[in-house]
Design a protein around this motif. Structure first.
Motif, mmCIF file in Angstrom:
data_model
loop_
_atom_site.group_PDB
_atom_site.id
_atom_site.type_symbol
_atom_site.label_atom_id
_atom_site.label_comp_id
_atom_site.label_asym_id
_atom_site.label_seq_id
_atom_site.Cartn_x
_atom_site.Cartn_y
_atom_site.Cartn_z
ATOM 1 N N UNK A 89 62.552 31.983 42.800
ATOM 2 C CA UNK A 89 61.816 32.229 42.431
ATOM 3 C C UNK A 89 61.580 33.743 41.846
ATOM 4 N N UNK A 90 60.866 33.874 41.256
ATOM 5 C CA UNK A 90 61.205 35.725 40.787
ATOM 6 C C UNK A 90 59.891 36.424 41.222
ATOM 7 N N UNK A 91 59.956 37.282 42.241
ATOM 8 C CA UNK A 91 59.227 37.796 43.575
ATOM 9 C C UNK A 91 58.102 38.605 42.693
ATOM 10 N N UNK A 92 58.188 39.607 41.284
ATOM 11 C CA UNK A 92 57.465 40.068 40.136
ATOM 12 C C UNK A 92 56.782 38.771 39.960
ATOM 13 N N UNK A 93 56.700 37.899 39.645
ATOM 14 C CA UNK A 93 55.809 36.674 39.582
ATOM 15 C C UNK A 93 55.951 36.226 38.128
ATOM 16 N N UNK A 94 55.985 36.958 36.833
ATOM 17 C CA UNK A 94 56.187 35.868 35.917
ATOM 18 C C UNK A 94 57.441 36.300 35.243
ATOM 19 N N UNK A 95 58.670 35.271 35.188
ATOM 20 C CA UNK A 95 59.908 35.746 33.994
ATOM 21 C C UNK A 95 59.157 35.743 33.400
ATOM 22 N N UNK A 96 59.864 37.133 32.013
ATOM 23 C CA UNK A 96 59.595 37.496 30.803
ATOM 24 C C UNK A 96 60.974 36.514 29.078
ATOM 25 N N UNK A 97 61.576 35.675 30.892
ATOM 26 C CA UNK A 97 63.382 35.657 29.774
ATOM 27 C C UNK A 97 62.697 33.713 29.777
ATOM 28 N N UNK A 98 62.910 33.496 28.520
ATOM 29 C CA UNK A 98 63.617 32.308 27.739
ATOM 30 C C UNK A 98 64.253 31.383 28.387
ATOM 31 N N UNK A 99 63.230 30.576 29.453
ATOM 32 C CA UNK A 99 64.616 29.785 30.091
ATOM 33 C C UNK A 99 65.440 28.354 28.938
ATOM 34 N N UNK A 100 65.881 27.806 28.307
ATOM 35 C CA UNK A 100 66.197 26.651 27.744
ATOM 36 C C UNK A 100 66.980 25.620 28.483
ATOM 37 N N UNK A 101 67.318 25.886 29.800
ATOM 38 C CA UNK A 101 66.944 24.681 30.083
ATOM 39 C C UNK A 101 67.300 25.530 31.851
#
Length: 167
Positions: A89-101
């Motif tokens: 997980x990302x401890x800050x809560x929300x990821x701002x990256x776009x996961x392609x996979x």
């Protein structure tokens, strides 16, 4: 086993899995392990793995946009050695990256329960689970579903059953 379907099933699932993982971590026979790692954009495929006893969890992904993000992987084995857990997980809560996979794979155990989230709980907010059609669960993996995944990922949780020696 997949997550329960429907709105009430997702709420129940979202409430039960974190509790199970916390209990599992609290009762770990060997010290549970938490490690930090960078999730890097750029479109290349990257992997991060951790092992504990005879079990391994590997998180493989490709992401675009932004800069590196600090993520964590936590693994643990229950006191009776029947369950292995892996959370990414990302401890800050929300990821701002776009996961392609993405794919999380366990070795040495078979997945009993798993869930993926577009946003992890932080600052009084709740986990927001991915829609069931966005990801798939097999005996050993949780991964994006091609054409259905909406590129948002902030948390993965897996509870896997370990092989049991019968007397």
């Amino acid at each position: 086993m997949a997550a329960p379907s429907g709105r009430s099933g997702r709420r129940l699932w979202a409430a039960l899995v974190p509790v199970a993982v916390l209990c599992l971590a609290a009762r770990a026979a060997e010290e549970p392990s938490t490690a930090e790692f960078d999730v890097r954009p750029g479109g290349e495929v990257h992997s991060f793995s951790r092992s504990l006893e005879d079990y391994t969890c590997t998180f493989t992904y490709s992401a675009q946009g932004g800069t590196n993000e600090q993520w964590q992987m936590h693994i643990g084995v229950s006191e009776d050695n029947l369950l292995f857990s892996c959370s990414v997980w990302r401890p800050q809560g929300k990821s701002y990256l776009f996961f392609t996979q993405f794919k999380a794979e366990v070795k040495g155990a078979k997945i009993e329960h798993a869930m993926a989230y577009s946003q992890a709980a932080v600052g009084g907010q709740s986990d927001i689970p991915l829609k069931q059609e966005e990801f798939e669960i097999t005996e050993t993996t949780v991964s994006h579903r091609e054409g259905k995944f909406r590129f948002e990922l902030s948390k993965l949780m897996i509870v896997a059953k370990t092989p049991r020696d019968e007397l």
